[in-house]
Design an enzyme around this catalytic site. Structure first.
Site, mmCIF file in Angstrom:
data_model
loop_
_atom_site.group_PDB
_atom_site.id
_atom_site.type_symbol
_atom_site.label_atom_id
_atom_site.label_comp_id
_atom_site.label_asym_id
_atom_site.label_seq_id
_atom_site.Cartn_x
_atom_site.Cartn_y
_atom_site.Cartn_z
ATOM 1 N N GLY A 42 0.786 -1.231 0.000
ATOM 2 C CA GLY A 42 0.000 0.000 0.000
ATOM 3 C C GLY A 42 0.818 1.282 0.000
ATOM 4 O O GLY A 42 0.417 2.270 -0.584
ATOM 5 N N ASP A 101 -5.064 2.941 10.543
ATOM 6 C CA ASP A 101 -6.463 2.614 10.808
ATOM 7 C C ASP A 101 -6.588 2.346 12.313
ATOM 8 O O ASP A 101 -6.594 3.285 13.099
ATOM 9 C CB ASP A 101 -6.801 1.401 9.926
ATOM 10 C CG ASP A 101 -8.268 1.057 9.900
ATOM 11 O OD1 ASP A 101 -9.084 1.973 9.890
ATOM 12 O OD2 ASP A 101 -8.595 -0.142 9.867
ATOM 13 N N PHE A 150 -14.135 2.984 3.888
ATOM 14 C CA PHE A 150 -13.150 2.137 3.219
ATOM 15 C C PHE A 150 -12.746 2.790 1.902
ATOM 16 O O PHE A 150 -13.584 3.055 1.047
ATOM 17 C CB PHE A 150 -13.704 0.736 2.974
ATOM 18 C CG PHE A 150 -12.624 -0.235 2.608
ATOM 19 C CD1 PHE A 150 -11.858 -0.830 3.604
ATOM 20 C CD2 PHE A 150 -12.340 -0.513 1.286
ATOM 21 C CE1 PHE A 150 -10.819 -1.707 3.274
ATOM 22 C CE2 PHE A 150 -11.294 -1.380 0.944
ATOM 23 C CZ PHE A 150 -10.551 -1.977 1.943
ATOM 24 N N ASP A 157 -5.948 -0.946 -1.691
ATOM 25 C CA ASP A 157 -6.706 -1.899 -2.509
ATOM 26 C C ASP A 157 -8.010 -2.325 -1.860
ATOM 27 O O ASP A 157 -8.208 -2.224 -0.655
ATOM 28 C CB ASP A 157 -5.865 -3.156 -2.732
ATOM 29 C CG ASP A 157 -5.790 -4.022 -1.466
ATOM 30 O OD1 ASP A 157 -5.319 -3.504 -0.434
ATOM 31 O OD2 ASP A 157 -6.224 -5.177 -1.509
#
Ligand code: IMP
Ligand code: MG
Length: 174
Positions: A42, A101, A150, A157
Protein backbone atom coordinates in the site's frame (compact mmCIF):
# COMPACT_ATOMS: atom_id res chain seq x y z
CA UNK A 1 -21.12 -7.70 -5.44
CA UNK A 2 -20.71 -4.72 -7.73
CA UNK A 3 -19.06 -1.62 -6.35
CA UNK A 4 -18.59 1.96 -7.41
CA UNK A 5 -15.71 4.25 -6.56
CA UNK A 6 -16.57 7.80 -5.53
CA UNK A 7 -13.74 10.34 -5.55
CA UNK A 8 -12.82 11.52 -2.05
CA UNK A 9 -9.48 13.22 -2.78
CA UNK A 10 -8.65 14.17 -6.36
CA UNK A 11 -5.31 13.51 -8.00
CA UNK A 12 -4.52 17.25 -7.82
CA UNK A 13 -5.30 17.43 -4.10
CA UNK A 14 -3.16 14.39 -3.32
CA UNK A 15 -0.27 15.67 -5.46
CA UNK A 16 -0.38 19.09 -3.83
CA UNK A 17 -0.34 17.61 -0.34
CA UNK A 18 2.54 15.25 -1.13
CA UNK A 19 4.50 18.22 -2.43
CA UNK A 20 3.90 20.03 0.89
CA UNK A 21 4.99 17.02 2.95
CA UNK A 22 8.10 16.62 0.76
CA UNK A 23 9.02 20.25 1.38
CA UNK A 24 8.43 19.88 5.11
CA UNK A 25 10.59 16.75 5.35
CA UNK A 26 13.32 18.48 3.31
CA UNK A 27 13.32 21.35 5.83
CA UNK A 28 13.19 19.07 8.90
CA UNK A 29 16.10 16.94 7.70
CA UNK A 30 18.32 19.68 6.28
CA UNK A 31 21.96 18.55 6.30
CA UNK A 32 20.98 14.92 6.86
CA UNK A 33 20.14 11.87 4.78
CA UNK A 34 16.71 10.29 5.19
CA UNK A 35 16.06 6.57 4.88
CA UNK A 36 12.51 5.89 3.73
CA UNK A 37 11.03 2.53 4.70
CA UNK A 38 8.03 1.58 2.60
CA UNK A 39 5.46 -0.82 3.96
CA UNK A 40 4.36 -2.85 0.94
CA UNK A 41 2.22 -2.89 -0.99
CA UNK A 42 0.00 0.00 0.00
CA UNK A 43 2.76 2.48 0.79
CA UNK A 44 4.57 2.10 -2.52
CA UNK A 45 2.79 4.71 -4.65
CA UNK A 46 2.96 7.30 -1.88
CA UNK A 47 6.61 6.62 -1.14
CA UNK A 48 7.69 7.01 -4.76
CA UNK A 49 5.83 10.30 -5.18
CA UNK A 50 7.10 11.57 -1.83
CA UNK A 51 10.71 10.60 -2.49
CA UNK A 52 10.68 12.61 -5.75
CA UNK A 53 9.80 15.75 -3.78
CA UNK A 54 12.43 15.44 -1.05
CA UNK A 55 15.51 17.53 -1.75
CA UNK A 56 17.92 16.11 0.89
CA UNK A 57 19.71 12.81 0.08
CA UNK A 58 17.31 9.85 0.21
CA UNK A 59 17.78 6.09 0.43
CA UNK A 60 14.92 3.62 0.18
CA UNK A 61 14.07 0.20 1.55
CA UNK A 62 10.97 -1.97 1.50
CA UNK A 63 9.30 -4.42 3.80
CA UNK A 64 6.18 -6.49 3.65
CA UNK A 65 4.20 -7.56 6.69
CA UNK A 66 1.03 -9.48 7.24
CA UNK A 67 -1.02 -9.38 10.37
CA UNK A 68 -2.24 -12.55 11.98
CA UNK A 69 -5.95 -12.81 12.62
CA UNK A 70 -9.12 -12.34 10.63
CA UNK A 71 -9.05 -10.49 7.33
CA UNK A 72 -11.21 -7.62 8.54
CA UNK A 73 -9.50 -6.88 11.84
CA UNK A 74 -5.77 -6.71 12.33
CA UNK A 75 -4.58 -8.51 15.46
CA UNK A 76 -1.50 -6.40 15.99
CA UNK A 77 0.79 -9.40 15.81
CA UNK A 78 2.77 -8.82 12.68
CA UNK A 79 4.58 -11.39 10.62
CA UNK A 80 7.44 -10.16 8.44
CA UNK A 81 6.85 -11.50 4.93
CA UNK A 82 9.77 -9.58 3.43
CA UNK A 83 12.31 -7.93 5.69
CA UNK A 84 14.39 -4.85 4.93
CA UNK A 85 17.61 -5.33 2.94
CA UNK A 86 19.62 -2.82 4.99
CA UNK A 87 20.19 -2.39 8.74
CA UNK A 88 18.61 0.69 10.33
CA UNK A 89 21.46 1.36 12.75
CA UNK A 90 22.19 5.10 13.05
CA UNK A 91 19.91 6.00 10.13
CA UNK A 92 17.28 8.77 10.09
CA UNK A 93 14.33 6.54 9.33
CA UNK A 94 10.88 7.53 8.13
CA UNK A 95 8.33 4.73 7.81
CA UNK A 96 5.97 5.45 4.92
CA UNK A 97 2.47 3.97 5.14
CA UNK A 98 -0.73 4.24 3.15
CA UNK A 99 -3.17 4.48 6.06
CA UNK A 100 -3.21 4.28 9.84
CA UNK A 101 -6.46 2.61 10.81
CA UNK A 102 -6.67 0.81 14.17
CA UNK A 103 -2.96 1.49 14.62
CA UNK A 104 -2.29 -2.11 15.62
CA UNK A 105 0.05 -2.96 12.74
CA UNK A 106 2.01 0.26 12.99
CA UNK A 107 2.54 0.28 16.74
CA UNK A 108 3.91 -3.25 16.60
CA UNK A 109 6.05 -2.51 13.56
CA UNK A 110 7.51 0.72 14.96
CA UNK A 111 8.51 -1.01 18.18
CA UNK A 112 10.24 -3.73 16.22
CA UNK A 113 12.11 -1.21 14.04
CA UNK A 114 13.10 0.90 17.05
CA UNK A 115 14.96 -2.14 18.44
CA UNK A 116 17.24 -2.01 15.40
CA UNK A 117 18.83 1.21 16.64
CA UNK A 118 17.96 3.94 14.12
CA UNK A 119 19.20 7.42 15.05
CA UNK A 120 15.62 8.62 14.66
CA UNK A 121 12.35 6.98 13.69
CA UNK A 122 9.33 8.83 12.37
CA UNK A 123 6.07 7.84 10.75
CA UNK A 124 4.61 9.38 7.61
CA UNK A 125 1.17 8.29 6.44
CA UNK A 126 -0.86 9.40 3.45
CA UNK A 127 -4.15 8.83 5.26
CA UNK A 128 -5.21 8.71 8.88
CA UNK A 129 -8.55 7.46 10.18
CA UNK A 130 -8.46 8.79 13.76
CA UNK A 131 -11.99 7.53 14.55
CA UNK A 132 -10.79 3.95 14.11
CA UNK A 133 -7.80 4.16 16.45
CA UNK A 134 -7.54 1.34 19.00
CA UNK A 135 -3.81 1.59 19.77
CA UNK A 136 -2.06 4.95 20.18
CA UNK A 137 0.39 5.72 17.39
CA UNK A 138 2.39 8.93 17.06
CA UNK A 139 2.10 10.09 13.47
CA UNK A 140 4.71 12.68 12.49
CA UNK A 141 3.51 13.50 8.97
CA UNK A 142 -0.08 13.03 7.81
CA UNK A 143 -1.40 13.64 4.32
CA UNK A 144 -5.10 13.71 5.14
CA UNK A 145 -7.33 12.78 8.02
CA UNK A 146 -10.35 10.99 6.60
CA UNK A 147 -13.62 9.67 8.03
CA UNK A 148 -14.22 6.01 8.82
CA UNK A 149 -14.79 4.89 5.23
CA UNK A 150 -13.15 2.14 3.22
CA UNK A 151 -11.00 3.81 0.58
CA UNK A 152 -8.95 2.69 -2.41
CA UNK A 153 -6.42 4.17 -4.81
CA UNK A 154 -2.90 5.53 -4.52
CA UNK A 155 -1.72 2.12 -3.33
CA UNK A 156 -4.78 1.12 -1.31
CA UNK A 157 -6.71 -1.90 -2.51
CA UNK A 158 -10.03 -3.62 -2.28
CA UNK A 159 -9.36 -7.31 -2.86
CA UNK A 160 -6.02 -6.38 -4.52
CA UNK A 161 -7.70 -4.07 -7.08
CA UNK A 162 -7.74 -0.29 -7.51
CA UNK A 163 -4.21 0.32 -6.16
CA UNK A 164 -3.38 2.04 -9.43
CA UNK A 165 -6.06 4.74 -9.22
CA UNK A 166 -4.29 8.12 -9.22
CA UNK A 167 -6.79 9.49 -6.65
CA UNK A 168 -8.38 8.34 -3.38
CA UNK A 169 -11.91 7.00 -3.69
CA UNK A 170 -14.55 5.59 -1.36
CA UNK A 171 -15.88 2.15 -2.21
CA UNK A 172 -19.67 2.12 -2.46
CA UNK A 173 -21.46 -1.19 -2.76
CA UNK A 174 -24.56 -1.31 -4.92
P1 IMP B 1 -4.27 -1.20 11.20
O1 IMP B 1 -3.92 0.25 11.39
O2 IMP B 1 -3.38 -2.15 11.94
O3 IMP B 1 -5.73 -1.45 11.52
O4 IMP B 1 -4.12 -1.64 9.70
C1 IMP B 1 -3.84 -0.79 8.69
C2 IMP B 1 -3.82 -1.56 7.40
O5 IMP B 1 -5.15 -1.98 7.05
C3 IMP B 1 -3.39 -0.66 6.28
O6 IMP B 1 -1.99 -0.68 6.11
C4 IMP B 1 -4.14 -1.20 5.10
O7 IMP B 1 -3.41 -2.26 4.51
C5 IMP B 1 -5.42 -1.75 5.69
N1 IMP B 1 -6.52 -0.75 5.56
C6 IMP B 1 -7.08 -0.02 6.55
N2 IMP B 1 -8.04 0.78 6.10
C7 IMP B 1 -8.10 0.59 4.76
C8 IMP B 1 -8.90 1.16 3.69
O8 IMP B 1 -9.77 2.04 3.88
N3 IMP B 1 -8.66 0.69 2.44
C9 IMP B 1 -7.72 -0.26 2.17
N4 IMP B 1 -6.94 -0.82 3.12
C10 IMP B 1 -7.13 -0.39 4.41
MG1 MG C 1 -0.60 -0.77 4.71
Amino acid sequence: MAERIKVLLSEEEVDRRIQEIGEQISRDYEGKQVHLVCVLKGGSFFMCELAKRITVPVSLDFMSVSSYGSSTKSSGVVKIVKDLDEPLKDKEVIVVEDVVDSGRTLSYLLEMLRDRGPRSLRLCTLLDKPDRRVVDVDVDYTGFQIPDKFVVGYGLDYDQRYRNLPYIGVVEFE
